[in-house]
Design a protein around this motif. Structure first.
Motif, PDB file in Angstrom:
ATOM      1  N   ALA A   1       0.704  -1.219   0.048  1.00 56.75           N
ATOM      2  CA  ALA A   1       0.013  -0.146  -0.079  1.00 56.75           C
ATOM      3  C   ALA A   1       1.018   1.131   0.039  1.00 56.75           C
ATOM      4  O   ALA A   1       0.648   2.260  -0.488  1.00 56.75           O
ATOM      5  CB  ALA A   1      -0.895   0.053   1.291  1.00 56.75           C
ATOM      6  N   ILE A   2       1.934   1.219   0.596  1.00 52.79           N
ATOM      7  CA  ILE A   2       2.774   2.502   0.505  1.00 52.79           C
ATOM      8  C   ILE A   2       3.128   3.004  -0.655  1.00 52.79           C
ATOM      9  O   ILE A   2       3.619   3.997  -0.826  1.00 52.79           O
ATOM     10  CB  ILE A   2       4.184   2.111   1.704  1.00 52.79           C
ATOM     11  N   ALA A   3       3.378   1.908  -1.659  1.00 47.83           N
ATOM     12  CA  ALA A   3       3.972   2.225  -3.165  1.00 47.83           C
ATOM     13  C   ALA A   3       2.796   2.983  -3.566  1.00 47.83           C
ATOM     14  O   ALA A   3       3.456   3.901  -4.670  1.00 47.83           O
ATOM     15  CB  ALA A   3       4.206   1.130  -4.081  1.00 47.83           C
ATOM     16  N   SER A   4       1.651   3.093  -3.339  1.00 45.01           N
ATOM     17  CA  SER A   4       0.830   3.995  -4.152  1.00 45.01           C
ATOM     18  C   SER A   4      -0.006   4.908  -3.299  1.00 45.01           C
ATOM     19  O   SER A   4      -0.955   5.716  -3.656  1.00 45.01           O
ATOM     20  CB  SER A   4      -0.464   3.076  -4.708  1.00 45.01           C
ATOM     21  N   ALA A   5       0.474   5.122  -1.932  1.00 45.22           N
ATOM     22  CA  ALA A   5      -0.014   6.137  -0.964  1.00 45.22           C
ATOM     23  C   ALA A   5       0.275   7.510  -1.449  1.00 45.22           C
ATOM     24  O   ALA A   5       1.519   7.673  -2.001  1.00 45.22           O
ATOM     25  CB  ALA A   5       0.687   5.822   0.151  1.00 45.22           C
ATOM     26  N   THR A   6      -0.475   8.446  -1.265  1.00 44.51           N
ATOM     27  CA  THR A   6      -0.419   9.995  -1.569  1.00 44.51           C
ATOM     28  C   THR A   6       1.086  10.227  -0.667  1.00 44.51           C
ATOM     29  O   THR A   6       1.722  11.242  -0.935  1.00 44.51           O
ATOM     30  CB  THR A   6      -1.407  10.513  -1.412  1.00 44.51           C
ATOM     31  N   SER A   7       0.892   9.757   0.425  1.00 44.59           N
ATOM     32  CA  SER A   7       2.052  10.500   1.487  1.00 44.59           C
ATOM     33  C   SER A   7       2.148   9.079   2.455  1.00 44.59           C
ATOM     34  O   SER A   7       1.682   8.451   2.673  1.00 44.59           O
ATOM     35  CB  SER A   7       1.524  11.580   2.457  1.00 44.59           C
ATOM     36  N   ILE A   8       3.693   9.018   2.736  1.00 42.95           N
ATOM     37  CA  ILE A   8       4.039   8.160   3.647  1.00 42.95           C
ATOM     38  C   ILE A   8       3.265   8.220   5.051  1.00 42.95           C
ATOM     39  O   ILE A   8       3.665   7.295   5.973  1.00 42.95           O
ATOM     40  CB  ILE A   8       5.493   7.894   3.959  1.00 42.95           C
ATOM     41  N   THR A   9       2.594   9.213   5.472  1.00 38.91           N
ATOM     42  CA  THR A   9       2.229   9.420   6.674  1.00 38.91           C
ATOM     43  C   THR A   9       0.796   8.849   6.692  1.00 38.91           C
ATOM     44  O   THR A   9       0.160   8.909   7.742  1.00 38.91           O
ATOM     45  CB  THR A   9       1.980  11.054   6.999  1.00 38.91           C
ATOM     46  N   ASP A  10       0.452   8.237   5.560  1.00 38.52           N
ATOM     47  CA  ASP A  10      -0.935   7.764   5.497  1.00 38.52           C
ATOM     48  C   ASP A  10      -1.053   6.250   5.978  1.00 38.52           C
ATOM     49  O   ASP A  10      -1.920   5.477   5.464  1.00 38.52           O
ATOM     50  CB  ASP A  10      -1.482   7.844   4.109  1.00 38.52           C
ATOM     51  N   ILE A  11      -0.173   5.783   6.769  1.00 37.72           N
ATOM     52  CA  ILE A  11      -0.212   4.460   7.285  1.00 37.72           C
ATOM     53  C   ILE A  11      -1.517   4.335   8.172  1.00 37.72           C
ATOM     54  O   ILE A  11      -1.927   4.907   9.069  1.00 37.72           O
ATOM     55  CB  ILE A  11       0.978   4.190   8.054  1.00 37.72           C
ATOM     56  N   PRO A  12      -2.281   3.183   7.865  1.00 38.40           N
ATOM     57  CA  PRO A  12      -3.773   2.958   8.808  1.00 38.40           C
ATOM     58  C   PRO A  12      -3.211   2.602  10.052  1.00 38.40           C
ATOM     59  O   PRO A  12      -2.423   1.952  10.282  1.00 38.40           O
ATOM     60  CB  PRO A  12      -4.029   1.740   7.984  1.00 38.40           C
ATOM     61  N   VAL A  13      -3.830   3.324  11.111  1.00 36.40           N
ATOM     62  CA  VAL A  13      -3.820   3.157  12.521  1.00 36.40           C
ATOM     63  C   VAL A  13      -3.992   1.741  12.980  1.00 36.40           C
ATOM     64  O   VAL A  13      -3.049   1.215  13.551  1.00 36.40           O
ATOM     65  CB  VAL A  13      -4.632   4.042  13.219  1.00 36.40           C
TER      66      VAL A  13
END
Length: 262
Positions: A114-126
């Protein structure tokens, strides 16, 4: 009367007795010969049986000896492998490159994350973020390239490394005391397109409750650091060096040049 005539009856009787004895012996001779022949035949058969049995034993022993030479038992192989110093180790090219004391983690790096297509690396699911107070039992480091929309790739994975329980806990302990931001790193002003990193790292920790992750940013223009979904920790060289092993080591990054100690 002449002497010959007087002794005639006696001689005739003796002659008859001798003739009878000879006939009796003659009659008994074939029977004795037959008995002797039968005895010899039985002895011959017994000898053949003994010889065949002996030959079978010799053949069995010979075959057994060949089998022992050709196929050593499991115990022989085990003890020989354990005690002999002549066993050839696997080629280094065929072995993974686990660090130091690593007991391999049960996790793997997926070709896409999921990180590869995330808008930002801060978007990690809680829900998947790691609480740094949680004991960890292993760590897989996965380095990914960030994929632009509509770009097709066979894989986004750039490299990986596996760390054992002690190393995994060492990484957690190195991140835990960090402040939210590293003041020694510069702040860049850039467009949203430039802000997105070209690559990032996912730390996949094994825990008693399942897989938990920390995302690591070191490229682009956004704030670099370690992200758990609930908390942000600034980017510092000490924990980054612990995970920068083999192909998991970043080969580029906006913040790596100015990062003190890197």
């Amino acid at each position: 009367m002449p002497e010959y005539d007087e002794q005639g009856p006696v001689d005739d009787e003796l002659a008859r007795q001798v003739a009878a004895a000879l006939r009796q012996k003659a009659d008994a001779a074939p029977k004795a010969a037959r008995l002797a022949s039968t005895a010899r035949s039985r002895v011959h058969r017994r000898r053949q049986t003994v010889l065949v049995g002996g030959a079978a034993v010799v053949v069995a022993l010979a075959i057994g000896g060949v089998w022992q030479l050709a196929s050593p038992s499991f115990d022989t192989m085990t003890s020989g492998s354990a005690d002999s110093g002549s066993a050839q180790p696997e080629s280094k090219a065929d072995q993974p490159t686990p660090p130091r004391d690593a007991k391999k983690s049960g996790t793997v790096c997926e070709p896409f994350h999921a990180i590869a297509s995330a808008t930002s690396i801060t978007d990690i699911p809680v829900a998947i973020g790691l609480d740094l107070n949680t004991p960890v039992t292993g760590l897989t480091v996965c380095r990914y390239r960030m994929i632009e929309p509509n770009v097709r790739l066979s894989t986004a994975l750039l490299g990986s490394a596996v760390l054992g329980p002690e190393q995994a806990q060492e990484v957690v302990d190195a991140i835990k005391p960090l402040p939210e931001r590293n003041p020694d790193l510069p702040v860049f002003k850039c467009s949203p397109a430039q802000a997105k990193p070209k690559q990032a790292i996912v730390l996949r920790f094994d825990t008693a409750t399942g897989l938990r992750e920390v995302w690591v940013g070191y490229d682009g223009c956004s704030s670099p650091g370690f992200y758990t979904g609930k908390k942000t920790y600034g980017l510092y060289a000490a924990p980054l060096k612990l995970i920068a092993i083999g192909k998991a080591r970043p080969d580029r990054g906006t913040f790596l040049g100015p990062l003190p100690g890197w």
